[in-house]
Design a protein around this motif. Structure first.
Motif, PDB file in Angstrom:
ATOM      1  N   GLY A 130      11.763  15.943  13.630  1.00  0.00           N
ATOM      2  CA  GLY A 130      10.387  16.401  13.714  1.00  0.00           C
ATOM      3  C   GLY A 130       9.679  16.402  12.376  1.00  0.00           C
ATOM      4  N   ASN A 131      10.333  15.856  11.360  1.00  0.00           N
ATOM      5  CA  ASN A 131       9.772  15.891  10.006  1.00  0.00           C
ATOM      6  C   ASN A 131       9.620  14.507   9.372  1.00  0.00           C
ATOM      7  OD1 ASN A 131       9.512  18.776   9.729  1.00  0.00           O
ATOM      8  ND2 ASN A 131      11.750  18.876   9.597  1.00  0.00           N
ATOM      9  N   SER A 132       9.636  13.469  10.164  1.00  0.00           N
ATOM     10  CA  SER A 132       9.469  12.118   9.623  1.00  0.00           C
ATOM     11  C   SER A 132       8.067  11.969   9.048  1.00  0.00           C
ATOM     12  CB  SER A 132       9.699  11.073  10.715  1.00  0.00           C
ATOM     13  OG  SER A 132      10.986  11.214  11.281  1.00  0.00           O
ATOM     14  N   GLU A 133       7.990  11.676   7.760  1.00  0.00           N
ATOM     15  CA  GLU A 133       6.702  11.681   7.079  1.00  0.00           C
ATOM     16  C   GLU A 133       5.749  10.642   7.652  1.00  0.00           C
ATOM     17  OE1 GLU A 133       3.804  13.136   4.900  1.00  0.00           O
ATOM     18  OE2 GLU A 133       5.818  14.014   4.910  1.00  0.00           O
ATOM     19  N   ASN A 134       6.267   9.461   8.025  1.00  0.00           N
ATOM     20  CA  ASN A 134       5.357   8.441   8.553  1.00  0.00           C
ATOM     21  C   ASN A 134       4.833   8.802   9.941  1.00  0.00           C
ATOM     22  OD1 ASN A 134       7.770   7.908   9.886  1.00  0.00           O
ATOM     23  ND2 ASN A 134       8.090   5.912   8.930  1.00  0.00           N
ATOM     24  N   ILE A 135       5.610   9.550  10.716  1.00  0.00           N
ATOM     25  CA  ILE A 135       5.140  10.044  12.014  1.00  0.00           C
ATOM     26  C   ILE A 135       4.076  11.127  11.815  1.00  0.00           C
ATOM     27  CG2 ILE A 135       5.802  11.251  14.127  1.00  0.00           C
ATOM     28  CD1 ILE A 135       6.824   8.409  14.077  1.00  0.00           C
ATOM     29  N   LEU A 136       4.304  12.005  10.857  1.00  0.00           N
ATOM     30  CA  LEU A 136       3.341  13.073  10.589  1.00  0.00           C
ATOM     31  C   LEU A 136       2.025  12.516  10.051  1.00  0.00           C
ATOM     32  CD1 LEU A 136       5.819  15.663   9.077  1.00  0.00           C
ATOM     33  CD2 LEU A 136       4.696  15.784  11.318  1.00  0.00           C
ATOM     34  N   SER A 137       2.109  11.487   9.213  1.00  0.00           N
ATOM     35  CA  SER A 137       0.881  10.860   8.709  1.00  0.00           C
ATOM     36  C   SER A 137       0.091  10.223   9.850  1.00  0.00           C
ATOM     37  CB  SER A 137       1.223   9.814   7.645  1.00  0.00           C
ATOM     38  OG  SER A 137       1.740  10.428   6.487  1.00  0.00           O
ATOM     39  N   ALA A 138       0.810   9.573  10.761  1.00  0.00           N
ATOM     40  CA  ALA A 138       0.144   8.990  11.929  1.00  0.00           C
ATOM     41  C   ALA A 138      -0.493  10.070  12.786  1.00  0.00           C
ATOM     42  CB  ALA A 138       1.141   8.170  12.747  1.00  0.00           C
ATOM     43  N   SER A 139       0.127  11.235  12.840  1.00  0.00           N
ATOM     44  CA  SER A 139      -0.413  12.338  13.623  1.00  0.00           C
ATOM     45  C   SER A 139      -1.745  12.828  13.062  1.00  0.00           C
ATOM     46  CB  SER A 139       0.590  13.498  13.672  1.00  0.00           C
ATOM     47  OG  SER A 139       1.786  13.107  14.311  1.00  0.00           O
ATOM     48  N   VAL A 140      -1.880  12.788  11.737  1.00  0.00           N
ATOM     49  CA  VAL A 140      -3.153  13.176  11.119  1.00  0.00           C
ATOM     50  C   VAL A 140      -4.258  12.222  11.562  1.00  0.00           C
ATOM     51  CG1 VAL A 140      -4.394  13.440   8.939  1.00  0.00           C
ATOM     52  CG2 VAL A 140      -2.030  14.246   9.131  1.00  0.00           C
ATOM     53  N   VAL A 141      -3.961  10.928  11.563  1.00  0.00           N
ATOM     54  CA  VAL A 141      -4.945   9.932  12.001  1.00  0.00           C
ATOM     55  C   VAL A 141      -5.263  10.125  13.482  1.00  0.00           C
ATOM     56  CG1 VAL A 141      -5.369   7.459  12.321  1.00  0.00           C
ATOM     57  CG2 VAL A 141      -4.248   8.269  10.234  1.00  0.00           C
ATOM     58  N   ALA A 142      -4.235  10.398  14.275  1.00  0.00           N
ATOM     59  CA  ALA A 142      -4.454  10.627  15.707  1.00  0.00           C
ATOM     60  C   ALA A 142      -5.433  11.771  15.926  1.00  0.00           C
ATOM     61  CB  ALA A 142      -3.125  10.916  16.402  1.00  0.00           C
TER      62      ALA A 142
ATOM     63  N   VAL B 131       0.824  -1.218   0.000  1.00  0.00           N
ATOM     64  CA  VAL B 131       0.000   0.000   0.000  1.00  0.00           C
ATOM     65  C   VAL B 131       0.855   1.263   0.000  1.00  0.00           C
ATOM     66  CG1 VAL B 131      -1.936   1.205   1.094  1.00  0.00           C
ATOM     67  CG2 VAL B 131      -1.778  -1.291   1.277  1.00  0.00           C
ATOM     68  N   ASP B 132       1.465   1.588   1.172  1.00  0.00           N
ATOM     69  CA  ASP B 132       2.076   2.913   1.302  1.00  0.00           C
ATOM     70  C   ASP B 132       3.093   2.918   2.439  1.00  0.00           C
ATOM     71  OD1 ASP B 132       2.644   5.639   1.449  1.00  0.00           O
ATOM     72  OD2 ASP B 132       0.825   6.088   2.575  1.00  0.00           O
ATOM     73  N   GLY B 133       4.359   3.090   2.119  1.00  0.00           N
ATOM     74  CA  GLY B 133       5.398   3.109   3.141  1.00  0.00           C
ATOM     75  C   GLY B 133       5.221   4.229   4.149  1.00  0.00           C
ATOM     76  N   ASN B 134       4.812   5.397   3.688  1.00  0.00           N
ATOM     77  CA  ASN B 134       4.663   6.529   4.603  1.00  0.00           C
ATOM     78  C   ASN B 134       3.442   6.402   5.505  1.00  0.00           C
ATOM     79  OD1 ASN B 134       6.973   7.945   3.853  1.00  0.00           O
ATOM     80  ND2 ASN B 134       5.940   9.004   2.173  1.00  0.00           N
ATOM     81  N   GLY B 135       2.560   5.488   5.181  1.00  0.00           N
ATOM     82  CA  GLY B 135       1.358   5.330   5.991  1.00  0.00           C
ATOM     83  C   GLY B 135       1.422   4.178   6.971  1.00  0.00           C
ATOM     84  N   VAL B 136       2.598   3.579   7.130  1.00  0.00           N
ATOM     85  CA  VAL B 136       2.687   2.356   7.930  1.00  0.00           C
ATOM     86  C   VAL B 136       2.274   2.572   9.383  1.00  0.00           C
ATOM     87  CG1 VAL B 136       5.170   2.701   8.396  1.00  0.00           C
ATOM     88  CG2 VAL B 136       4.171   0.409   8.549  1.00  0.00           C
ATOM     89  N   PHE B 137       2.671   3.676  10.001  1.00  0.00           N
ATOM     90  CA  PHE B 137       2.265   3.938  11.380  1.00  0.00           C
ATOM     91  C   PHE B 137       0.822   4.436  11.441  1.00  0.00           C
ATOM     92  CE2 PHE B 137       6.992   4.946  12.097  1.00  0.00           C
ATOM     93  CZ  PHE B 137       7.281   3.624  12.384  1.00  0.00           C
ATOM     94  N   ALA B 138       0.415   5.168  10.418  1.00  0.00           N
ATOM     95  CA  ALA B 138      -0.970   5.652  10.367  1.00  0.00           C
ATOM     96  C   ALA B 138      -1.945   4.481  10.345  1.00  0.00           C
ATOM     97  CB  ALA B 138      -1.163   6.536   9.135  1.00  0.00           C
ATOM     98  N   GLN B 139      -1.612   3.444   9.569  1.00  0.00           N
ATOM     99  CA  GLN B 139      -2.489   2.271   9.490  1.00  0.00           C
ATOM    100  C   GLN B 139      -2.611   1.583  10.844  1.00  0.00           C
ATOM    101  OE1 GLN B 139      -4.446   0.989   7.056  1.00  0.00           O
ATOM    102  NE2 GLN B 139      -5.070  -0.598   8.505  1.00  0.00           N
ATOM    103  N   GLN B 140      -1.492   1.423  11.526  1.00  0.00           N
ATOM    104  CA  GLN B 140      -1.520   0.760  12.830  1.00  0.00           C
ATOM    105  C   GLN B 140      -2.230   1.619  13.873  1.00  0.00           C
ATOM    106  OE1 GLN B 140       1.918  -1.771  13.982  1.00  0.00           O
ATOM    107  NE2 GLN B 140       2.964  -0.669  12.349  1.00  0.00           N
ATOM    108  N   LEU B 141      -2.004   2.923  13.812  1.00  0.00           N
ATOM    109  CA  LEU B 141      -2.687   3.812  14.746  1.00  0.00           C
ATOM    110  C   LEU B 141      -4.196   3.756  14.528  1.00  0.00           C
ATOM    111  CD1 LEU B 141      -1.702   5.899  16.933  1.00  0.00           C
ATOM    112  CD2 LEU B 141      -2.266   7.652  15.260  1.00  0.00           C
TER     113      LEU B 141
END
Length: 216
Positions: free
Chosen positions: A146-158, A119-129
């Motif tokens: 503070g700019n890790s894209e996968n952390i920021l994507s997870a933050s949107v889901v949070a 699916v999406d490497g940058n969304g890996v934490f977002a999916q789990q969150l």
């Protein structure tokens, strides 16, 4: 307002690492966010990359079992264990330790690699969150820049779920500092130096949480 038994760990942190004085208030604020979540049956979801991935697992290890303080199960639960199986139950009643639920989102290799590949490497934490997270939980995003894209994507889901965000970053804070409810910006910018200061910070948070929930 912190009680002495919790504040002593912040004082010890600053005494041992005087450069972290600038983080004192944010450490306290992050602790309060986590404490309030646990008091309402929430949990901590943790993610980071590279060395910060190892930190994610380390934090979960300190919270899910004793760090310094014994965490024996309640007498009522011990009785239930023994009633089910006298031998095994007695052993479990003696050895089990109460935990503060913490899930490192870096630990599920089959899920994460499948999602990255399919699916999406940058969304890996977002999916789990999205799968693990519930309203009232806390997301601890660790990113030296503070700019890790996968952390920021997870933050949107949070944000979409209603999960509070604690950021643990370097001095610049990056985009994570703009979206987090609390951000702890340790005063270094080079990756390994940032990571060297992250460890005493999260040890302090774990000690404070343990003291609050399991101290006498």
């Amino acid at each position: 307002m912190l009680e002495y038994k919790e504040k002593k760990y912040v004082d010890m942190l600053i005494s041992r690492y005087p450069q972290l004085k600038v983080c004192e208030q944010s450490v306290i604020e992050a602790y309060i966010v986590m404490k309030e979540s646990y008091e309402h049956d929430g949990k901590l979801l943790i993610a980071g990359n590279g060395g910060s991935a190892a930190d994610s697992e380390h934090i979960a290890g300190e919270l899910m079992k004793r760090f310094k303080i014994p965490r024996a199960v309640t007498s009522e639960f011990a009785h239930r264990l023994k009633k089910i199986d006298l031998v095994r139950g007695k052993n479990l009643a003696h050895n089990l330790e109460r935990g503060l639920m913490a899930i490192p989102l870096v630990a599920h290799e089959a899920l994460s690699t499948a999602y990255i590949n399919d699916v999406d490497g940058n969304g890996v934490f977002a999916q789990q969150l999205f799968g693990f997270g519930r309203l009232g939980d806390v997301f601890l995003g660790i990113s030296t820049s503070g700019n890790s894209e996968n952390i920021l994507s997870a933050s949107v889901v949070a944000r979409a779920i209603g999960i509070k965000i604690v950021g643990l970053t370097g001095a610049n804070g990056g985009e994570l500092a703009e979206v987090a409810d609390v951000v702890i910006k340790v005063p270094e910018t080079e990756t390994y130096m940032v990571q060297e200061l992250h460890l005493p910070v999260y040890h302090c948070l774990c000690l404070m949480l343990e003291e609050h929930f399991f101290g006498v």
